[in-house]
Design an enzyme around this catalytic site. Structure first.
Site, mmCIF file in Angstrom:
data_model
loop_
_atom_site.group_PDB
_atom_site.id
_atom_site.type_symbol
_atom_site.label_atom_id
_atom_site.label_comp_id
_atom_site.label_asym_id
_atom_site.label_seq_id
_atom_site.Cartn_x
_atom_site.Cartn_y
_atom_site.Cartn_z
ATOM 1 N N TYR A 1 0.825 -1.321 -0.077
ATOM 2 C CA TYR A 1 0.083 0.032 0.077
ATOM 3 C C TYR A 1 0.948 1.217 0.010
ATOM 4 C CZ TYR A 1 0.745 0.642 4.993
ATOM 5 O OH TYR A 1 1.228 1.123 6.272
ATOM 6 N N ARG B 1 8.664 4.392 -4.137
ATOM 7 C CA ARG B 1 8.639 3.494 -3.074
ATOM 8 C C ARG B 1 7.523 2.373 -3.384
ATOM 9 N NH1 ARG B 1 7.406 5.422 2.788
ATOM 10 N NH2 ARG B 1 5.185 5.578 2.158
ATOM 11 N N ARG C 1 -7.419 -20.376 -2.766
ATOM 12 C CA ARG C 1 -6.250 -19.982 -1.800
ATOM 13 C C ARG C 1 -5.360 -21.183 -1.778
ATOM 14 N NH1 ARG C 1 -5.017 -21.586 3.377
ATOM 15 N NH2 ARG C 1 -4.444 -19.369 4.763
ATOM 16 N N LYS D 1 6.565 -1.824 2.060
ATOM 17 C CA LYS D 1 5.342 -1.310 2.524
ATOM 18 C C LYS D 1 4.194 -2.283 2.474
ATOM 19 C CE LYS D 1 3.035 2.960 3.166
ATOM 20 N NZ LYS D 1 3.012 3.050 4.684
ATOM 21 N N GLU E 1 11.231 2.474 14.753
ATOM 22 C CA GLU E 1 10.431 3.447 14.265
ATOM 23 C C GLU E 1 9.020 3.316 14.844
ATOM 24 O OE1 GLU E 1 9.044 2.711 10.147
ATOM 25 O OE2 GLU E 1 9.458 0.381 10.435
ATOM 26 N N LEU F 1 10.737 1.416 7.623
ATOM 27 C CA LEU F 1 10.025 1.735 6.217
ATOM 28 C C LEU F 1 10.933 3.043 5.974
ATOM 29 C CD1 LEU F 1 7.756 1.159 4.549
ATOM 30 C CD2 LEU F 1 6.821 3.114 5.219
HETATM 31 N N1 PMP Z 1 6.988 3.915 9.376
HETATM 32 C C1 PMP Z 1 5.712 3.050 9.260
HETATM 33 C C2 PMP Z 1 5.734 1.428 9.901
HETATM 34 C C3 PMP Z 1 4.481 3.589 8.584
HETATM 35 O O1 PMP Z 1 3.556 2.933 8.537
HETATM 36 C C4 PMP Z 1 4.661 4.861 8.236
HETATM 37 C C5 PMP Z 1 3.449 5.637 7.335
HETATM 38 N N2 PMP Z 1 2.941 4.675 6.248
HETATM 39 C C6 PMP Z 1 6.001 5.499 8.207
HETATM 40 C C7 PMP Z 1 6.991 4.957 8.683
HETATM 41 C C8 PMP Z 1 6.081 6.888 7.600
HETATM 42 O O2 PMP Z 1 6.085 6.793 6.049
HETATM 43 P P1 PMP Z 1 5.609 8.039 5.251
HETATM 44 O O3 PMP Z 1 6.529 9.244 5.586
HETATM 45 O O4 PMP Z 1 6.101 7.712 3.925
HETATM 46 O O5 PMP Z 1 4.207 8.334 5.395
#
Ligand code: PMP
Length: 285
Positions: free
Chosen positions: A33, A52, A100, A149, A182, A207
């Protein structure tokens, strides 16, 4: 007004917008996503979000469902149909619908595409930023490819629910060495005791946030001392400032960690200045 979603070629009211029970997104969380900020009717940092997305798809060997140009049109049309000026557009692509079975479905199975958009109350967001948010820390129990992601977000769901139950807005995920990787849906930052802006380096354990990358540019333009390195929870407790970044919150000051106030318990100057200048460095399209 009913919200409108794009689902596999059609724009539908949410109550009729459905995917198959055999969608691999539903069965296996086999999908990726993106979330892009919408501001003043424009997409923010679309180019970087799409780059990304491409990388997430290729790492998981999910076929591109449509050209980048077509996807750009669908995102704009979804924003338009939902009359979003300020908010977010959300895009999900899964490996498609198939009986599945764990291995990839037969060649030619079409990926599923869902795009939704919703408005954000900018004033509310600004109020939250003026007040700052609380975070808690929890163990980072995610898989080893969180640089992708993917929609497999169960550890993030549990972490953010724990945060909510403790009156916090975000959970910081902590690795086995006691370092903050994070947030559950954001990147984590501190301004250390000696005034250094610090965030975790890129790699497979965070991420690569788009907001993170733009904030680094803003910090450089502001001449801030900046270092990409992991920081511990202890270091965060003692920090001068803390904040999180994400497309939906931009730069959000953190005023407490595990119930302990960060410095004097008010949003810091560095976070506020990064937030103020952010959109001068972001790309609008
Ligand atoms: N880390 C994680 C785990 C996230 O889900 C997000 C938000 N999508 C971010 C960091 C921040 O990423 P972005 O700045 O691209 O929204």
């Amino acid at each position: 007004m009913s919200r409108i979603a794009y689902v596999n070629g059609r724009y539908l009211p949410h109550e009729h917008a459905q995917v198959s029970i055999e969608d691999r997104g539903f069965q296996f969380a086999d999908g990726v996503y993106e979330v892009c900020e919408v501001r003043g009717g424009h997409l923010v940092d679309e180019r970087r979000h799409m780059a990304r997305l491409d990388r997430s798809l290729s790492e998981l060997r999910i076929a591109r469902p449509m050209s980048a140009a077509a996807l750009a049109v669908v995102m704009r049309e979804t924003v338009r149909r939902n009359r979003v000026r300020d908010g977010i557009v959300y895009l999900q692509i899964t490996r498609g619908v198939s009986r599945r079975d764990f291995p990839f479905p037969p060649r030619g199975t079409q990926p599923s595409v869902v795009v939704t958009a919703r408005s954000n109350d900018l004033e509310r967001l600004e109020r939250a930023a003026a007040e700052g948010i609380a975070v808690i820390t929890v163990p980072d129990i995610r898989w080893q490819r969180v640089d992708i992601k993917s929609v497999a977000l169960l550890p993030n769901v549990l972490a953010k629910q724990a945060a909510r139950e403790q009156g916090a807005r975000e959970a910081w995920l902590v690795d086995a060495q006691g370092r903050v990787t994070e947030g559950g849906s954001s990147n984590a930052w501190i301004v250390s005791r000696d005034g250094m802006l610090v965030t975790h380096p890129l790699g497979r354990d965070i991420l690569p946030g788009i907001t993170r990358s733009v904030v680094i540019e803003v910090a450089k333009a502001q001449g801030l001392a900046f270092e990409e390195r992991a920081f511990t929870v202890e270091e965060a407790y003692a920090a001068r400032e803390a904040f999180v970044t994400s497309a939906s919150q931009i730069v959000m000051p953190v005023i407490s960690i595990d119930g302990r106030p960060v410095a004097n318990g008010a949003p810091g100057l560095v976070a506020s200045a990064l937030r103020r200048d952010y959109h001068q460095h972001a790309e609008f399209s």
